[in-house]
Design a protein around this motif. Sequence first.
Motif, PDB file in Angstrom:
ATOM      1  N   LYS A 239      19.600  10.148 100.698  1.00  0.00           N
ATOM      2  CA  LYS A 239      20.829   9.414 101.026  1.00  0.00           C
ATOM      3  C   LYS A 239      20.626   7.909 101.196  1.00  0.00           C
ATOM      4  CE  LYS A 239      20.405  10.376 105.994  1.00  0.00           C
ATOM      5  NZ  LYS A 239      21.058  10.970 107.189  1.00  0.00           N
ATOM      6  N   ASP A 240      19.438   7.467 101.576  1.00  0.00           N
ATOM      7  CA  ASP A 240      19.211   6.036 101.794  1.00  0.00           C
ATOM      8  C   ASP A 240      18.451   5.372 100.651  1.00  0.00           C
ATOM      9  OD1 ASP A 240      20.412   6.050 104.367  1.00  0.00           O
ATOM     10  OD2 ASP A 240      18.598   6.942 105.199  1.00  0.00           O
ATOM     11  N   PHE A 241      18.241   6.117  99.577  1.00  0.00           N
ATOM     12  CA  PHE A 241      17.457   5.589  98.470  1.00  0.00           C
ATOM     13  C   PHE A 241      18.247   4.570  97.652  1.00  0.00           C
ATOM     14  CE2 PHE A 241      16.210   5.851  93.952  1.00  0.00           C
ATOM     15  CZ  PHE A 241      14.907   5.397  94.062  1.00  0.00           C
ATOM     16  N   ARG A 242      17.560   3.486  97.272  1.00  0.00           N
ATOM     17  CA  ARG A 242      18.124   2.486  96.379  1.00  0.00           C
ATOM     18  C   ARG A 242      17.234   2.387  95.146  1.00  0.00           C
ATOM     19  NH1 ARG A 242      22.973   1.160  96.536  1.00  0.00           N
ATOM     20  NH2 ARG A 242      22.631  -1.025  95.998  1.00  0.00           N
ATOM     21  N   GLN A 243      17.837   2.260  93.976  1.00  0.00           N
ATOM     22  CA  GLN A 243      17.076   2.223  92.737  1.00  0.00           C
ATOM     23  C   GLN A 243      16.047   1.100  92.758  1.00  0.00           C
ATOM     24  OE1 GLN A 243      20.435   2.650  93.255  1.00  0.00           O
ATOM     25  NE2 GLN A 243      21.408   2.712  91.225  1.00  0.00           N
ATOM     26  N   PHE A 244      14.947   1.320  92.019  1.00  0.00           N
ATOM     27  CA  PHE A 244      13.876   0.346  91.966  1.00  0.00           C
ATOM     28  C   PHE A 244      14.318  -0.888  91.182  1.00  0.00           C
ATOM     29  CE2 PHE A 244      11.479   4.477  92.126  1.00  0.00           C
ATOM     30  CZ  PHE A 244      11.108   4.336  93.455  1.00  0.00           C
ATOM     31  N   SER A 245      13.751  -2.027  91.546  1.00  0.00           N
ATOM     32  CA  SER A 245      14.100  -3.298  90.917  1.00  0.00           C
ATOM     33  C   SER A 245      13.868  -3.250  89.408  1.00  0.00           C
ATOM     34  CB  SER A 245      13.257  -4.425  91.529  1.00  0.00           C
ATOM     35  OG  SER A 245      13.515  -5.653  90.898  1.00  0.00           O
ATOM     36  N   GLY A 246      14.876  -3.691  88.660  1.00  0.00           N
ATOM     37  CA  GLY A 246      14.780  -3.714  87.205  1.00  0.00           C
ATOM     38  C   GLY A 246      15.060  -2.377  86.557  1.00  0.00           C
ATOM     39  N   MET A 247      15.316  -1.343  87.384  1.00  0.00           N
ATOM     40  CA  MET A 247      15.602  -0.003  86.849  1.00  0.00           C
ATOM     41  C   MET A 247      16.762   0.607  87.633  1.00  0.00           C
ATOM     42  SD  MET A 247      11.698   1.370  86.081  1.00  0.00           S
ATOM     43  CE  MET A 247      11.018   1.008  87.702  1.00  0.00           C
ATOM     44  N   GLN A 248      17.895  -0.086  87.604  1.00  0.00           N
ATOM     45  CA  GLN A 248      19.037   0.314  88.422  1.00  0.00           C
ATOM     46  C   GLN A 248      19.883   1.431  87.808  1.00  0.00           C
ATOM     47  OE1 GLN A 248      18.161  -2.912  88.172  1.00  0.00           O
ATOM     48  NE2 GLN A 248      17.766  -3.493  90.291  1.00  0.00           N
ATOM     49  N   ASN A 249      19.852   1.571  86.489  1.00  0.00           N
ATOM     50  CA  ASN A 249      20.689   2.579  85.822  1.00  0.00           C
ATOM     51  C   ASN A 249      20.053   3.956  85.968  1.00  0.00           C
ATOM     52  OD1 ASN A 249      22.235   4.195  84.164  1.00  0.00           O
ATOM     53  ND2 ASN A 249      22.246   2.775  82.432  1.00  0.00           N
ATOM     54  N   VAL A 250      20.658   4.822  86.769  1.00  0.00           N
ATOM     55  CA  VAL A 250      20.050   6.117  87.058  1.00  0.00           C
ATOM     56  C   VAL A 250      20.118   7.080  85.879  1.00  0.00           C
ATOM     57  CG1 VAL A 250      20.523   5.892  89.522  1.00  0.00           C
ATOM     58  CG2 VAL A 250      22.159   7.090  88.054  1.00  0.00           C
ATOM     59  N   GLU A 251      20.931   6.787  84.882  1.00  0.00           N
ATOM     60  CA  GLU A 251      21.043   7.669  83.725  1.00  0.00           C
ATOM     61  C   GLU A 251      20.184   7.213  82.553  1.00  0.00           C
ATOM     62  OE1 GLU A 251      25.250   9.662  83.448  1.00  0.00           O
ATOM     63  OE2 GLU A 251      25.534   7.517  83.807  1.00  0.00           O
ATOM     64  N   ALA A 252      19.525   6.073  82.681  1.00  0.00           N
ATOM     65  CA  ALA A 252      18.745   5.518  81.574  1.00  0.00           C
ATOM     66  C   ALA A 252      17.310   6.021  81.588  1.00  0.00           C
ATOM     67  CB  ALA A 252      18.748   3.993  81.650  1.00  0.00           C
ATOM     68  N   VAL A 253      16.673   5.958  80.422  1.00  0.00           N
ATOM     69  CA  VAL A 253      15.242   6.185  80.290  1.00  0.00           C
ATOM     70  C   VAL A 253      14.623   4.845  79.917  1.00  0.00           C
ATOM     71  CG1 VAL A 253      13.409   7.374  79.055  1.00  0.00           C
ATOM     72  CG2 VAL A 253      15.532   8.584  79.562  1.00  0.00           C
ATOM     73  N   TYR A 254      13.781   4.323  80.787  1.00  0.00           N
ATOM     74  CA  TYR A 254      13.156   3.020  80.570  1.00  0.00           C
ATOM     75  C   TYR A 254      11.802   3.226  79.895  1.00  0.00           C
ATOM     76  CZ  TYR A 254      16.723   1.341  83.797  1.00  0.00           C
ATOM     77  OH  TYR A 254      17.922   1.032  84.394  1.00  0.00           O
ATOM     78  N   GLU A 255      11.541   2.477  78.843  1.00  0.00           N
ATOM     79  CA  GLU A 255      10.298   2.620  78.101  1.00  0.00           C
ATOM     80  C   GLU A 255       9.551   1.290  78.025  1.00  0.00           C
ATOM     81  OE1 GLU A 255      11.219   4.288  74.301  1.00  0.00           O
ATOM     82  OE2 GLU A 255      11.449   6.312  75.102  1.00  0.00           O
ATOM     83  N   SER A 256       8.225   1.378  77.984  1.00  0.00           N
ATOM     84  CA  SER A 256       7.400   0.177  77.930  1.00  0.00           C
ATOM     85  C   SER A 256       6.021   0.530  77.362  1.00  0.00           C
ATOM     86  CB  SER A 256       7.234  -0.427  79.320  1.00  0.00           C
ATOM     87  OG  SER A 256       6.261  -1.460  79.320  1.00  0.00           O
ATOM     88  N   PRO A 257       5.426  -0.359  76.556  1.00  0.00           N
ATOM     89  CA  PRO A 257       4.060  -0.111  76.082  1.00  0.00           C
ATOM     90  C   PRO A 257       3.021  -0.290  77.189  1.00  0.00           C
ATOM     91  CG  PRO A 257       4.800  -2.268  75.371  1.00  0.00           C
ATOM     92  CD  PRO A 257       5.992  -1.594  75.990  1.00  0.00           C
ATOM     93  N   ARG A 258       3.426  -0.945  78.270  1.00  0.00           N
ATOM     94  CA  ARG A 258       2.537  -1.168  79.417  1.00  0.00           C
ATOM     95  C   ARG A 258       3.067  -0.426  80.643  1.00  0.00           C
ATOM     96  NH1 ARG A 258      -0.814  -5.768  78.990  1.00  0.00           N
ATOM     97  NH2 ARG A 258      -0.525  -6.934  77.045  1.00  0.00           N
ATOM     98  N   LEU A 259       2.173  -0.106  81.539  1.00  0.00           N
ATOM     99  CA  LEU A 259       2.586   0.553  82.773  1.00  0.00           C
ATOM    100  C   LEU A 259       3.486  -0.379  83.570  1.00  0.00           C
ATOM    101  CD1 LEU A 259       2.236   3.068  84.570  1.00  0.00           C
ATOM    102  CD2 LEU A 259       0.277   1.934  85.629  1.00  0.00           C
ATOM    103  N   PHE A 260       4.591   0.147  84.048  1.00  0.00           N
ATOM    104  CA  PHE A 260       5.558  -0.651  84.805  1.00  0.00           C
ATOM    105  C   PHE A 260       4.879  -1.289  86.026  1.00  0.00           C
ATOM    106  CE2 PHE A 260       7.843   2.805  82.701  1.00  0.00           C
ATOM    107  CZ  PHE A 260       8.811   2.103  82.000  1.00  0.00           C
TER     108      PHE A 260
END
Length: 261
Positions: free
Chosen positions: A41-62
Amino acid sequence: MSTLFVAWQQPDSREWIPVAKLEHNGSTYAFSYTQGIFRAKDFRQFSGMQNVEAVYESPRLFPLFANRLISKSRPEFKDYLRWLGLSDMDEKPMAILALTGGIRGTDSIELFQPPEVSEQGQYHLEFFARSLSHLPQAAIDRIRLLEKGERIYLMTDPQNNFDAQAVAMRTGTPSWFLGYCPKYYAQDLGSLLSNPECDLQVTVKCVNLDAPSNMRLLCSVTAKVPCEFSPLSKERDFLPVDGIPQEWKSLTNTLDGILLG
């Protein structure tokens, strides 16, 4: 594919809740939220990854996770290897995070690996015993005497005021309480424990007398499971986000309005 789940500790209850999944296919890292965010209930999305329905991809570890890696140059690195029962470790970020949890004293995030199930239906899991810091000194002294390969017995704890699904651990006769299994695996272990055909076996992998309590007792779990068995499948917290509940959307919009003025 390497997979880790990301747990976040809720401030009031101190419960660790899985809120996201981190995957690596050898070339690309992928981050996505899980349905645990709806219960935290008190959780807030991590910085730069606010869209809870998205899949974030990167060649480097976040960066959120890269900053949690333990460098081989640090003096305590060899101790970590010994505590984890390893003689050597290559520099694979996901492997390091899986073994150390990526825990920092400055926040409430922990990473953990899901159990493995082989094609032959062999279930395997390793974890550090929990709640050792709350044990009486006599129990701590008994843990010091445990030997590698010694059998540990599990028991459900339905009268636990904090978690009715908790799975506790004990020695054989005479019986000594050894703490709890991590909550993330409680449903799996409870299900396997209730089925004698699964032949659930828990043994001591190593006892680290000089380690912090959260890395003192490393346990290994094996079991035989039916072909249709899927680890963690009964826990909704681990499922991918499939649409956002309206009540969660309303709460998020309200909080965003407050933060934005």
